[in-house]
Scaffold this active site. Structure first.
Site, PDB file in Angstrom:
ATOM      1  N   ARG A 127      -7.383   7.071  -4.659  1.00  8.44           N
ATOM      2  CA  ARG A 127      -6.539   8.621  -5.095  1.00  8.44           C
ATOM      3  C   ARG A 127      -7.114   9.397  -6.233  1.00  8.44           C
ATOM      4  O   ARG A 127      -7.573  10.056  -6.915  1.00  8.44           O
ATOM      5  CB  ARG A 127      -5.222   8.480  -4.232  1.00  8.44           C
ATOM      6  CG  ARG A 127      -5.138   8.047  -3.312  1.00  8.44           C
ATOM      7  CD  ARG A 127      -3.377   7.997  -2.610  1.00  8.44           C
ATOM      8  NE  ARG A 127      -2.631   8.977  -4.043  1.00  8.44           N
ATOM      9  CZ  ARG A 127      -1.330   9.358  -3.686  1.00  8.44           C
ATOM     10  NH1 ARG A 127      -0.384   7.942  -2.912  1.00  8.44           N
ATOM     11  NH2 ARG A 127      -0.921  10.328  -4.027  1.00  8.44           N
ATOM     12  N   ILE A 151       1.235  -1.143   0.519  1.00 10.39           N
ATOM     13  CA  ILE A 151      -0.074   0.154  -0.431  1.00 10.39           C
ATOM     14  C   ILE A 151       1.151   1.360   0.187  1.00 10.39           C
ATOM     15  O   ILE A 151       1.972   1.573   0.612  1.00 10.39           O
ATOM     16  CB  ILE A 151      -1.013   0.432   1.149  1.00 10.39           C
ATOM     17  CG1 ILE A 151      -0.102  -0.217   2.909  1.00 10.39           C
ATOM     18  CG2 ILE A 151      -1.818  -1.518   0.782  1.00 10.39           C
ATOM     19  CD1 ILE A 151      -1.619   0.539   4.236  1.00 10.39           C
ATOM     20  N   ASP A 152      -0.131   2.198  -0.163  1.00  9.05           N
ATOM     21  CA  ASP A 152       1.285   3.367  -0.601  1.00  9.05           C
ATOM     22  C   ASP A 152       2.129   3.890   0.420  1.00  9.05           C
ATOM     23  O   ASP A 152       1.065   3.295   1.927  1.00  9.05           O
ATOM     24  CB  ASP A 152       0.201   4.804  -1.296  1.00  9.05           C
ATOM     25  CG  ASP A 152       0.251   4.516  -2.080  1.00  9.05           C
ATOM     26  OD1 ASP A 152       0.424   3.584  -2.789  1.00  9.05           O
ATOM     27  OD2 ASP A 152      -1.187   4.925  -2.844  1.00  9.05           O
ATOM     28  N   ASN A 153       2.825   4.352   0.345  1.00  6.70           N
ATOM     29  CA  ASN A 153       3.562   4.964   1.912  1.00  6.70           C
ATOM     30  C   ASN A 153       3.220   6.484   3.262  1.00  6.70           C
ATOM     31  O   ASN A 153       2.682   5.759   3.637  1.00  6.70           O
ATOM     32  CB  ASN A 153       5.111   5.825   1.592  1.00  6.70           C
ATOM     33  CG  ASN A 153       5.978   5.156   1.505  1.00  6.70           C
ATOM     34  OD1 ASN A 153       6.212   3.498   1.060  1.00  6.70           O
ATOM     35  ND2 ASN A 153       6.953   5.720   0.189  1.00  6.70           N
TER      36      ASN A 153
END
Length: 473
Positions: A384, A263-265
Site C-alpha cells: 500500500r 494480512i491487513d483487515n
C-alpha cells in the site's frame, strides 16, 4: 467496592466531559484523537473538571459500540445490554483503567466499579476485552501529583512485599498485561485492570459463508481465503470476531485454529492457520528462513513498470507507514517485484458498494491497473505504501490515496519523496513530516484493491491459491 479508575473516550471532534457513575467513584479521561494517535500523554478530566491522569495504554482504532439501549450523550454513558447482535454503526472507544482496592471476583468488581450489567461484562471477558496486570503500570510524564500519589501508594515496596502473587517477579514482569479469560478470576488489591468497554467490532464476520472460504484442510494446518473487512486473529479488544474463530466453527473443530501470519483487515486472500502449537512454531520458522512465498494482486489507480521496486520504511510501529526512495540509516528495506501489470476497467459503483469500497477521490476512474506482485520483504502496509509512493495508490485505500493525491497537487509535500525540499533545520523537517502524516486518511473499514492471491512454501511443495478477487466477481 471502591476503586481508582481512569477512562478514555475518543471523539473525532476532540475532548468532551463525561458524567461519572456514582458506583465507579472514578476519574475519567477524555483524550483528543491527535494525542491518542501520536502521543502517550493524556489530557484528562475528572467529574469535577480538574485535570488528572494515570498509567494506561492509548488506542488508535475506531471501535463499535455493542447492543446499546440508549445513545451516548456529552454528559452520560449509554445504557448497555449485550455485545450481540453485532451493530454496523461505529462509536468512539471507551477504555477504563482500574486499580483494585478490595479483592474479589473480577466480573463482580468491574460491574460495580463501572456500573455495567453482568451479562455485558461477561461478554467483554468472552471477547477478550478485559486485561489485567499484577501491578499498575507507571503513569505517563503528564500525570498529576494526585495520580503519581496513587501510583506510589499501590506500588510502595512495603505494600508489594506483602503480595505473594508477585514474589520472585521484577516490577516490570508484574506490570505485564494478560487477558482475563474467566469471570470468576480473583483480583487482589493493587491489581490493574484495563476494560475495553466498546471493543472494535467486525460485523462482516456474520455475513460470510465461512465453509466456502476454506481452501484446504490438512492434518497440521488450514488455508483460508480471508474475506476483506475481517481480522485474521482478532484485535487487542476482540478475539471473538476473527477469521480463526469463525473458521474453527465452520469446520467443527474442537481445538481453536491459531494464526501463523497476518494480512491487513482490508486485504483479502490466502491465510494459513495452524491446528496446533507445534505447527504454528514450524510455520513461523519457515517465515523467518524466507521459505514462504506470497504473491499478491493489487488494483492500482495508475500503471507501474515491470520489475523490482525498492523503498525504505521508517522503523516506527505507527500508521501511516512513511517510506523514502533514498536510503536512510536505520530505515527498513521494502522490496517487491511487479511481475505483471494490465489495464482493466475501474470497478463499477455497484461492485464498490457491494464490497463497501470507499471512493477516495481519485481524479480519473475509467481504468485501473491490476498488478501481480511478488512480495520480497514483508513489512506492514508495504504494498500500500510503496504503490502510493509511486503515484499508483490502491483503489479504496482511504489511508494512502489521499496523501498520493495531495502530493500530485504539491510535488514538494512529501519530505521523503522525489521532489523533497532541502531543509535548513531539523525542526523545519519535523514540521513537514507532521504535515505529511496529516495528508493521510483513516484506515479502510472494508475492502481495498489488494488480495493475497497465492501462498507457497518449501519450494512450492505446498501451494494454494485464493479465489477471484472482489473486483473480478
Amino acid at each position: 467496592m471502591s476503586s481508582v479508575s481512569v477512562a478514555s473516550m475518543l471523539f473525532a471532534g476532540g475532548c468532551r466531559s463525561l458524567a461519572v457513575p456514582l458506583a465507579a467513584r472514578a476519574l475519567r479521561i477524555s483524550l483528543n484523537k491527535h494525542l491518542t494517535l501520536h502521543a502517550s500523554s493524556w489530557c484528562c478530566r475528572s467529574s469535577h473538571n480538574s485535570t488528572v491522569s494515570l498509567a494506561g495504554e492509548t488506542e488508535s482504532s475506531t471501535a463499535d459500540v455493542g447492543n446499546l439501549t440508549d445513545t451516548c450523550s456529552s454528559n452520560s454513558y449509554p445504557k448497555y445490554d449485550r455485545l450481540l447482535p453485532c451493530p454496523k454503526h461505529k462509536s468512539p472507544p471507551r477504555i477504563e483503567h482500574l486499580v483494585v482496592s478490595e479483592g474479589g471476583n473480577v466480573l463482580e468488581y468491574i460491574c460495580k466499579a463501572l456500573d455495567l450489567p453482568h451479562l455485558y461484562v461477561a461478554d467483554l471477558i468472552h471477547f477478550g476485552a478485559v486485561h489485567f496486570a499484577l501491578v499498575c503500570p507507571k503513569p505517563p510524564p503528564t500525570a498529576t501529583a494526585e495520580q503519581i500519589r496513587v501510583f506510589k501508594q499501590v506500588t510502595d515496596p512495603l505494600v508489594l512485599r506483602k503480595r505473594g502473587s508477585i514474589k520472585g517477579k521484577t516490577i516490570r514482569e508484574a506490570q505485564k498485561t494478560f487477558r482475563v479469560t474467566d469471570g470468576d478470576q480473583f483480583v487482589e488489591p493493587g491489581t490493574y485492570l484495563r476494560v475495553h468497554v466498546h471493543p472494535k467490532r467486525f460485523h462482516r464476520c456474520y455475513e460470510i459463508d465461512w465453509r466456502s472460504r476454506i481452501i484446504a484442510v490438512k492434518e497440521s494446518y488450514v488455508v483460508l481465503d480471508k474475506p476483506a473487512g475481517t481480522s485474521v486473529g482478532g484485535t487487542t479488544d476482540n478475539i471473538e470476531e476473527s477469521c480463526a474463530t469463525f473458521a474453527t466453527r465452520a469446520l467443527g473443530l474442537t481445538t481453536p485454529l491459531m494464526t501463523t501470519h497476518q494480512i491487513d483487515n482490508c486485504t483479502e486472500g490466502c491465510v494459513v492457520l495452524a491446528r496446533n502449537k507445534e505447527y504454528c512454531s514450524v510455520f513461523h520458522g519457515k517465515i523467518r528462513e524466507k521459505k514462504v512465498k506470497k504473491l499478491y494482486l493489487a488494483l492500482a489507480a495508475s500503471p507501474l513498470p515491470i520489475g523490482i521496486i525498492n523503498h525504505y520504511m521508517r522503523p516506527i510501529n505507527m500508521a501511516p507507514r512513511l517510506i523514502s526512495e533514498d536510503f536512510i540509516k536505520g530505515w527498513l528495506l521494502c522490496q517487491l517485484e511487479v511481475m505483471e501489470c494490465r489495464k482493466v476497467p475501474w470497478p463499477t459503483s455497484v461492485v464498490q458498494d457491494e464490497y463497501c469500497v470507499e471512493d477516495c477521490g481519485w481524479p480519473s476512474q475509467d481504468y485501473a491497473y491490476e498488478c501481480k506482485i511478488n512480495l520480497l520483504t514483508g513489512r506492514t502496509h508495504q504494498i500500500r505504501a510503496q504503490f502510493a509512493a509511486c503515484k499508483a495508490p490502491l483503489i479504496g485505500d482511504s489511508m494512502y490515496m489521499p496523501a498520493a493525491i495531495a502530493e500530485m497537487i504539491n510535488l514538494g509535500l512529501n519530505p521523503f519523496g522525489k521532489y523533497k525540499k532541502d531543509f535548513t533545520s531539523e525542526s523545519e523537517k519535523e514540521t513537514d513530516v507532521t504535515n505529511w502524516i496529516a495528508q493521510h486518511g483513516k484506515e479502510p473499514s472494508a475492502a481495498i484493491g489488494l488480495q493475497a492471491c497465492q501462498i507457497s512454501w518449501d519450494d512450492d511443495e505446498h501451494l494454494y491459491r485464493a479465489g477471484l478477487p472482489w473486483w473480478r466477481c
